[in-house]
Design an enzyme around this catalytic site. Structure first.
Site, mmCIF file in Angstrom:
data_model
loop_
_atom_site.group_PDB
_atom_site.id
_atom_site.type_symbol
_atom_site.label_atom_id
_atom_site.label_comp_id
_atom_site.label_asym_id
_atom_site.label_seq_id
_atom_site.Cartn_x
_atom_site.Cartn_y
_atom_site.Cartn_z
ATOM 1 N N ARG A 1 0.850 -1.179 0.000
ATOM 2 C CA ARG A 1 0.000 0.000 0.000
ATOM 3 C C ARG A 1 0.894 1.240 0.000
ATOM 4 O O ARG A 1 2.077 1.176 0.340
ATOM 5 C CB ARG A 1 -0.908 0.011 1.219
ATOM 6 C CG ARG A 1 -2.010 -1.028 1.200
ATOM 7 C CD ARG A 1 -2.766 -1.044 2.526
ATOM 8 N NE ARG A 1 -3.336 0.254 2.837
ATOM 9 C CZ ARG A 1 -3.787 0.609 4.042
ATOM 10 N NH1 ARG A 1 -3.680 -0.222 5.065
ATOM 11 N NH2 ARG A 1 -4.320 1.798 4.247
ATOM 12 N N SER B 1 0.511 4.064 1.793
ATOM 13 C CA SER B 1 0.539 4.897 2.993
ATOM 14 C C SER B 1 1.947 4.938 3.581
ATOM 15 O O SER B 1 2.785 4.077 3.310
ATOM 16 C CB SER B 1 -0.441 4.345 4.036
ATOM 17 O OG SER B 1 0.058 3.129 4.579
ATOM 18 N N THR C 1 -11.275 5.719 17.210
ATOM 19 C CA THR C 1 -10.775 4.434 16.725
ATOM 20 C C THR C 1 -11.650 3.972 15.571
ATOM 21 O O THR C 1 -12.834 4.295 15.520
ATOM 22 C CB THR C 1 -10.772 3.360 17.834
ATOM 23 O OG1 THR C 1 -10.342 2.120 17.271
ATOM 24 C CG2 THR C 1 -12.160 3.159 18.421
ATOM 25 N N SER D 1 -11.781 0.622 14.960
ATOM 26 C CA SER D 1 -11.855 -0.810 15.244
ATOM 27 C C SER D 1 -13.022 -1.133 16.155
ATOM 28 O O SER D 1 -13.077 -0.644 17.296
ATOM 29 C CB SER D 1 -10.548 -1.269 15.904
ATOM 30 O OG SER D 1 -10.721 -2.480 16.598
ATOM 31 N N ARG E 1 -13.424 -3.810 17.809
ATOM 32 C CA ARG E 1 -12.863 -4.418 19.019
ATOM 33 C C ARG E 1 -12.441 -3.346 20.007
ATOM 34 O O ARG E 1 -12.746 -3.425 21.212
ATOM 35 C CB ARG E 1 -11.646 -5.287 18.656
ATOM 36 C CG ARG E 1 -10.839 -5.727 19.886
ATOM 37 C CD ARG E 1 -9.543 -6.402 19.511
ATOM 38 N NE ARG E 1 -8.679 -5.589 18.667
ATOM 39 C CZ ARG E 1 -7.879 -4.625 19.116
ATOM 40 N NH1 ARG E 1 -7.843 -4.333 20.413
ATOM 41 N NH2 ARG E 1 -7.112 -3.938 18.278
ATOM 42 N N ARG E 2 -11.731 -2.336 19.521
ATOM 43 C CA ARG E 2 -11.290 -1.272 20.419
ATOM 44 C C ARG E 2 -12.475 -0.492 20.971
ATOM 45 O O ARG E 2 -12.453 -0.052 22.128
ATOM 46 C CB ARG E 2 -10.323 -0.336 19.682
ATOM 47 C CG ARG E 2 -8.976 -0.978 19.382
ATOM 48 C CD ARG E 2 -8.128 -0.091 18.493
ATOM 49 N NE ARG E 2 -6.817 -0.676 18.215
ATOM 50 C CZ ARG E 2 -6.088 -0.421 17.147
ATOM 51 N NH1 ARG E 2 -6.546 0.440 16.226
ATOM 52 N NH2 ARG E 2 -4.920 -0.991 16.966
ATOM 53 N N GLY F 1 -8.543 7.201 8.238
ATOM 54 C CA GLY F 1 -7.363 7.989 7.916
ATOM 55 C C GLY F 1 -6.091 7.316 8.384
ATOM 56 O O GLY F 1 -6.104 6.370 9.171
ATOM 57 N N ASN F 2 -4.962 7.810 7.876
ATOM 58 C CA ASN F 2 -3.678 7.234 8.245
ATOM 59 C C ASN F 2 -3.267 7.683 9.644
ATOM 60 O O ASN F 2 -3.969 8.464 10.299
ATOM 61 C CB ASN F 2 -2.610 7.582 7.207
ATOM 62 C CG ASN F 2 -2.409 9.077 7.047
ATOM 63 O OD1 ASN F 2 -2.567 9.847 7.990
ATOM 64 N ND2 ASN F 2 -2.049 9.511 5.842
ATOM 65 N N VAL F 3 -2.137 7.198 10.106
ATOM 66 C CA VAL F 3 -1.695 7.485 11.467
ATOM 67 C C VAL F 3 -1.552 8.988 11.690
ATOM 68 O O VAL F 3 -2.002 9.529 12.707
ATOM 69 C CB VAL F 3 -0.369 6.758 11.764
ATOM 70 C CG1 VAL F 3 0.213 7.220 13.097
ATOM 71 C CG2 VAL F 3 -0.582 5.247 11.783
ATOM 72 N N THR G 1 -3.025 11.463 10.177
ATOM 73 C CA THR G 1 -4.339 12.119 10.210
ATOM 74 C C THR G 1 -5.008 11.921 11.557
ATOM 75 O O THR G 1 -5.595 12.851 12.126
ATOM 76 C CB THR G 1 -5.229 11.561 9.090
ATOM 77 O OG1 THR G 1 -4.624 11.841 7.823
ATOM 78 C CG2 THR G 1 -6.616 12.172 9.138
ATOM 79 N N CYS H 1 -11.666 -9.369 9.463
ATOM 80 C CA CYS H 1 -10.530 -8.727 10.111
ATOM 81 C C CYS H 1 -10.962 -7.643 11.101
ATOM 82 O O CYS H 1 -10.242 -7.354 12.052
ATOM 83 C CB CYS H 1 -9.612 -8.105 9.067
ATOM 84 S SG CYS H 1 -9.090 -9.215 7.754
#
Length: 337
Positions: A23, A25, A137, A139, A141-142, A160-162, A164, A257
């Site tokens: 990817r 990113s 988050t 996720s 799960r989170r 968004g990416n980390v 962002t 996932c």
């Protein structure tokens, strides 16, 4: 070794180079660069990075609503099958558990930190965040874990990416975000972490912290007969066994996932120990199963034992009612903020 600005994705790459698909990113490129350097160190073979943009990267919709993190793998796999690259580097937690026709995971290198990390303003921890604090988050799960620990929090679904996500904390839009410690480490951003969550209390996504190197079933194609040896050198057996067991739980649950499932496996003293937890996304209920197996025999036999251990844990969770929790999460579609 060439970087992403000089990589190319056509089949004219010289036979002396290995093309690593990834990817585009910053985190994915950093991870692919780690594998590229390991390939060159192991074999002396030059490596070209081939950045590939997926539908998941282009979409701004909620991750859960577009099918979970598996959307990131599709474009990469198409490129590999089309011979636009020779290997793929995935965050293993983002890779669907179902085998893809014509492809195999050829190696799982030494796993990074599997923990989740809180990145909060003013050095706050989960316990010291004020009532009603906004925590981001993507996720499920989170979300469940945050709501179970702090029902008063306003948990916000984010994309968004980390950079962002961290930027939203810096701008004051969010009080904190929860991110994978391994990703922050690979980007050199561990200084933004205000708390690491222990795996015993806060299990993370199956395979989190691990990278998967995916290849065509013919071991990378006739152009690279040495690729089998390279993959064998890169594979880290304890990480491989742990990741297989964790991901097998997801497969048994028929969960994606992005399902609200946490799993932690470790190899210790010749034993593989696995614990997995399934959550109700509102944080009000969870089911946990733990089992272990003594590792014996050849490497292939130990991998088979890992699959078997994951199946045992998954079966117990299903017997205890996990299907209802997974189904409830699958039916929920959070709004995009």
């Amino acid at each position: 070794m060439t970087g992403p600005d000089t990589a190319h994705s056509d089949t004219a790459t010289t036979e002396t180079h290995i093309r690593v698909g990834t990817r585009a990113s910053a985190l994915a490129l950093a991870q692919a660069q780690l594998i590229a350097e390991a390939i060159t160190k192991t074999s002396g073979t030059p490596v070209d990075l081939v950045p590939i943009t997926s539908d998941g990267d282009r979409s701004t919709e909620s991750l859960a609503s577009i099918g979970g993190t598996g959307v990131f793998a599709s474009a990469l796999r198409e490129a590999l099958l089309a011979d636009q690259c020779d290997v793929l580097v995935h965050s293993l937690k983002d890779l669907p558990t179902a085998a893809h026709p014509g492809l195999i995971v050829g190696a799982i290198p030494h796993r990074g930190d599997a923990r989740d990390a809180l990145c909060a303003r003013d050095a706050l921890t989960l316990a010291t965040l004020p009532a009603g604090a906004r925590v981001g988050t993507g996720s499920p799960r989170r979300v469940a874990q945050l709501k179970a620990a702090r029902p008063d929090l306003d948990v916000v679904d984010i994309r968004g990416n980390v950079g962002t996500r961290l930027g939203r904390v810096g701008a004051g839009d969010l009080d904190a975000v929860v991110l994978a410690a391994a990703g922050l480490s690979r980007l050199g951003l561990l200084d933004v972490v205000t708390e690491f969550f222990p795996l015993q209390e806060w299990p993370t996504a199956p395979g989190q912290g691990a990278l998967g190197i995916e290849v065509r079933e013919e071991s990378g194609g006739a152009s690279f007969p040495a690729l089998t040896d390279i993959l064998a050198a890169l594979n880290h057996a304890p990480s491989h066994l742990a990741a297989v067991a964790e991901r097998c739980v997801l497969a048994e649950l028929e969960a994606g996932c992005a399902a609200p499932v946490g799993a932690t496996a470790i190899v210790d003293g010749g034993m593989l120990l696995l614990t997995a937890t399934v959550y109700r996304t509102d944080g009000t209920e969870q089911l946990t199963s733990s089992h272990a197996v003594v590792l014996e025999g050849t490497a292939a036999e130990q991998v088979a034992q890992s699959y078997g251990l994951g199946a045992v844990v998954g079966h117990q969770l299903l017997a205890d009612g996990a299907a209802e929790l997974v189904g409830a999460a699958r039916d929920s579609r959070p709004d995009t903020p």
